[in-house]
Design an enzyme around this catalytic site. Sequence first.
Site, short mmCIF file in Angstrom:
data_model
loop_
_atom_site.label_atom_id
_atom_site.label_comp_id
_atom_site.label_asym_id
_atom_site.label_seq_id
_atom_site.Cartn_x
_atom_site.Cartn_y
_atom_site.Cartn_z
N LYS A 124 6.25 -40.91 -11.99
CA LYS A 124 7.16 -41.84 -12.67
C LYS A 124 6.32 -42.90 -13.35
CE LYS A 124 11.55 -42.50 -13.33
NZ LYS A 124 12.64 -41.52 -13.43
N ASP A 164 14.08 -42.26 -19.05
CA ASP A 164 14.82 -42.82 -17.91
C ASP A 164 15.54 -44.05 -18.48
OD1 ASP A 164 15.17 -42.61 -14.82
OD2 ASP A 164 14.69 -44.70 -15.09
N GLY A 235 27.87 -47.87 -15.21
CA GLY A 235 26.95 -47.79 -16.34
C GLY A 235 27.64 -47.16 -17.52
N PHE A 236 26.97 -47.11 -18.62
CA PHE A 236 27.36 -46.18 -19.69
C PHE A 236 26.14 -45.92 -20.54
CE2 PHE A 236 29.36 -43.95 -23.12
CZ PHE A 236 30.21 -43.15 -22.42
N VAL A 239 23.09 -41.03 -18.89
CA VAL A 239 23.59 -40.23 -17.79
C VAL A 239 25.12 -40.32 -17.69
CG1 VAL A 239 23.58 -40.06 -15.27
CG2 VAL A 239 21.43 -40.32 -16.52
N ALA A 240 25.65 -41.55 -17.70
CA ALA A 240 27.10 -41.74 -17.57
C ALA A 240 27.84 -41.05 -18.72
CB ALA A 240 27.42 -43.22 -17.54
N TRP A 241 27.23 -41.07 -19.90
CA TRP A 241 27.85 -40.42 -21.07
C TRP A 241 28.05 -38.91 -20.82
CZ3 TRP A 241 24.52 -37.15 -24.18
CH2 TRP A 241 25.16 -36.58 -25.28
#
Length: 445
Positions: A124, A164, A235-236, A239-241
């Site tokens: 990471k 990320d 979140g948006f 990932v949330a999308w």
Amino acid sequence: MNLNNIMNDLEKKHPGESEYLQAVREVLESINEVVNENPQFDSAKIIERLVEPDRILMFKVSWLDDNGDVQVNLGYRVQFNNAIGPYKGGLRLHPSVNLSILKFLGFEQIFKNSLTTLPMGGAKGGSDFNPKGKSDNEIMRFCQAFMLELWKLIGPETDVPAGDIGVGGKEIGYLFGMYKKLARENTGVLTGKGLGWGGSLVRPEATGFGGVYFTKEMLKTKGDSFEGKTVTISGFGNVAWGVALKLNELGAKVVTISGPDGYVYDPEGISGEKVDYLLELRASNQDIVAPYAEEFPEATFVPGKHPWEVKCDIAMPCATQNELNGEDAANLIKNGVQAVAEVSNMGCTPEAVKAFHNNKIPFGPGKAVNAGGVAVSGLEMTQNSMKLNWSAEEVDAKLHQIMTSIHEAAVKYGTEEDGYINYVKGANIAGFLKVANAMLDQGVI
Ligand code: NDP
């Protein structure tokens, strides 16, 4: 394995690295039994070797902002373990980034990548640079300065970073451009690339889609499905999308999104043109939560809170670590939640996870639920090596199959005597065994 000794030792060596210590403790607690049944792991000191990264690169990133002023940030790459393949893991750009957060993410990545069944080690990286409010030129100059140091450590067969938090297609483009120039080669050194220059179809949606596929399997074990379910997400971002798109497709209703400033509750569901509106706001680098509630009057903006107080059938945290705590878990349980799937990395605190387990609520941990992102990154690496592109249908089918196999592995190692599936234990054991056996085979290095 003497878990307490190992943890005491780590706490002494790395004081204050709370996220890293939290992630290590969670994994060690759930693999304790398997390690004790396999004395060869103990004699080869597999655990002691696994909990420390192979190496950490930490560097200064100096760049010029649009006013011509010099800005200085810290950059990092944590290469944790490459027993089963080249180091692989995202880059995070967020002001909260520090060594503890990147070590926790790199450690988690080892097991996640192992679960995908693809040959990828764990790593990471990132920086405390805040992309919010920056111009495209500033983001480009930062990414170029960051790569000026990072390129020495990475390569398509060595270490393959990806996105990320704060790193999407645009940032990957700037990073890739600089790497290509410095290394004098055009290879698949990063994943999440643009479709015209080595990227894979479905990669932008992969983490979200994969998370929904995994949760679908969790529901299936109870003879249930997403059809007609109310889902809260946080979140948006990237990932949330993807989660919202796939949930809508499967007949669920997404009723919340959130940001650092609070959450929005939309009882009519967030889909179609509402999702398009959110994407427009995101593309212009603005806050999205409060403006959403202004645009759609049926929605309510709840400042300073998390969405876990809203009644739902399924909760899917999609923003950041430790975003759902013990109190939130108690609220969800009181409101009759039927399953919780952590799409963010370590989105739930240990107290929250304990509450779900104690109440026999199926709980999918991030390293299993969100593995679809890195799985499709692995498929992007394969396509780059083969110098060909698969269709969206082919990639999506492979992603679906990988998520189903991760679910099967977690069920195999996580099913308890009463039939409850402890997905945390199952995912940790399945991910660990492959890496530990590879380390044994490769000797003390
Ligand atoms: P993005 O930067 O695209 O989105 C993050 C979202 O979470 C944004 O809506 C952001 O709001 C919100 N957010 C970030 N920090 C906080 C905070 N401290 N409090 C409240 N909200 C916050 O990141 P991703 O969607 O890529 O990542 C989300 C999670 O998924 C992370 O845990 C990441 O590690 C994990 N993940 C991501 C993968 C990927 O492929 N991208 C793969 C596997 C896991 P705002 O923009 O307003 O700040």
